[in-house]
Motif scaffolding. Sequence first.
Motif, PDB file in Angstrom:
ATOM      1  N   SER A  62       0.753  -1.120  -0.060  1.00 14.77           N
ATOM      2  CA  SER A  62       0.000   0.052  -0.019  1.00 14.77           C
ATOM      3  C   SER A  62       0.926   1.217   0.155  1.00 14.77           C
ATOM      4  O   SER A  62       1.980   1.463   0.406  1.00 14.77           O
ATOM      5  CB  SER A  62      -0.920  -0.200   1.290  1.00 14.77           C
ATOM      6  N   GLU A  64       0.698   5.282   1.160  1.00 12.52           N
ATOM      7  CA  GLU A  64      -0.015   6.263   1.992  1.00 12.52           C
ATOM      8  C   GLU A  64       0.769   7.743   1.846  1.00 12.52           C
ATOM      9  O   GLU A  64       1.850   7.835   1.617  1.00 12.52           O
ATOM     10  CB  GLU A  64      -0.220   6.028   3.318  1.00 12.52           C
ATOM     11  N   TYR A  82       5.419   3.645   0.627  1.00 12.11           N
ATOM     12  CA  TYR A  82       5.106   2.344   0.143  1.00 12.11           C
ATOM     13  C   TYR A  82       5.486   1.356   1.136  1.00 12.11           C
ATOM     14  O   TYR A  82       6.606   1.366   1.564  1.00 12.11           O
ATOM     15  CB  TYR A  82       5.600   2.054  -1.129  1.00 12.11           C
ATOM     16  N   GLU A 116       5.278   0.830  -6.626  1.00 13.05           N
ATOM     17  CA  GLU A 116       4.573  -0.128  -5.998  1.00 13.05           C
ATOM     18  C   GLU A 116       3.912  -1.404  -6.832  1.00 13.05           C
ATOM     19  O   GLU A 116       3.926  -2.488  -6.256  1.00 13.05           O
ATOM     20  CB  GLU A 116       3.266   0.604  -5.144  1.00 13.05           C
TER      21      GLU A 116
END
Length: 295
Positions: A62, A64, A82, A116
């Motif tokens: 993920s 953010e 990441y 990612e």
Amino acid sequence: MKPLLLASLITCAFTPFTSAEPEPEPNPRKGGPIELGPDDKPEFPDPPKGFDVKRDAIPHGSVEMVEYDSKSVGTRRKMSVYTPPGYVKERKYPVLYLLHGIGGDETEWQRFANPEVILDNLIADGKAEPMIVVMPNGRAQKDDRATGDIYSHAPAFEKFEKDLLEDVIPFIEKKYSVKTDREHRGLAGLSMGGGQSLNFGLGNLDRFAWIGAFSPAPNTKQPQQLVPDPSKTTREIKLLWLSCGNKDGLIRISRGVHDYLKEKKVPHHWSVDGFAHDTPEWKSAFYHFSQLVFR
């Protein structure tokens, strides 16, 4: 800033992420005519088809957006982070700090190069170590947006070294479950960020053991300044990566570093593929670098 350096930065012509072919005639904003040497060849094949395409059947990490207080800049700043698939606080992870180009920001890598996705795929295939990747804003000034004359922001990229060492890294090591020794901390970047990675990484080998420069820009220091003590660098570096496309007019910068490292017998990777100063080049470099770092 010295007039000569500013002029070099203005003419270096960072090209925004694009897969378009460069103009057939030499373009002074892209560094001038390209002359390839005998060492200027690929060390690795081009990435396989689909390396940067999201695969639904594998675990995903993920990304953010986080904010931190930068004492060195005097404002609150943002960076993208990441975390790998299955990230848990009970495990400690290595950290790669990944820097953008002169026209980018903390979202540039994710918006155009999908690091990612590339890492999710490599980790699923057992080809890369699960790692945390921090994508900060390398423009260390209060208004850090890539607007107006982006080349006038060059001094802020130089000042980012202090922000990185004194603000970014301590924040990451407090918020995330990471290993905090140099052997588990890497620094890499594209174009202007590639120059920063060489300047800051080789200048702080007590903090970084893994360094990657993808088509570094004219902000890169002279090789003798980057590596004043070749034997010390040889002892302490775990990975030193240099790459560039053979259609990139800035190739003379990274080649100059390669030539010096080769002369001084400092171990490093030097790979020149068929791309330009563009997205395919940086995706390819990240793909190969990611399989070597922390291993």
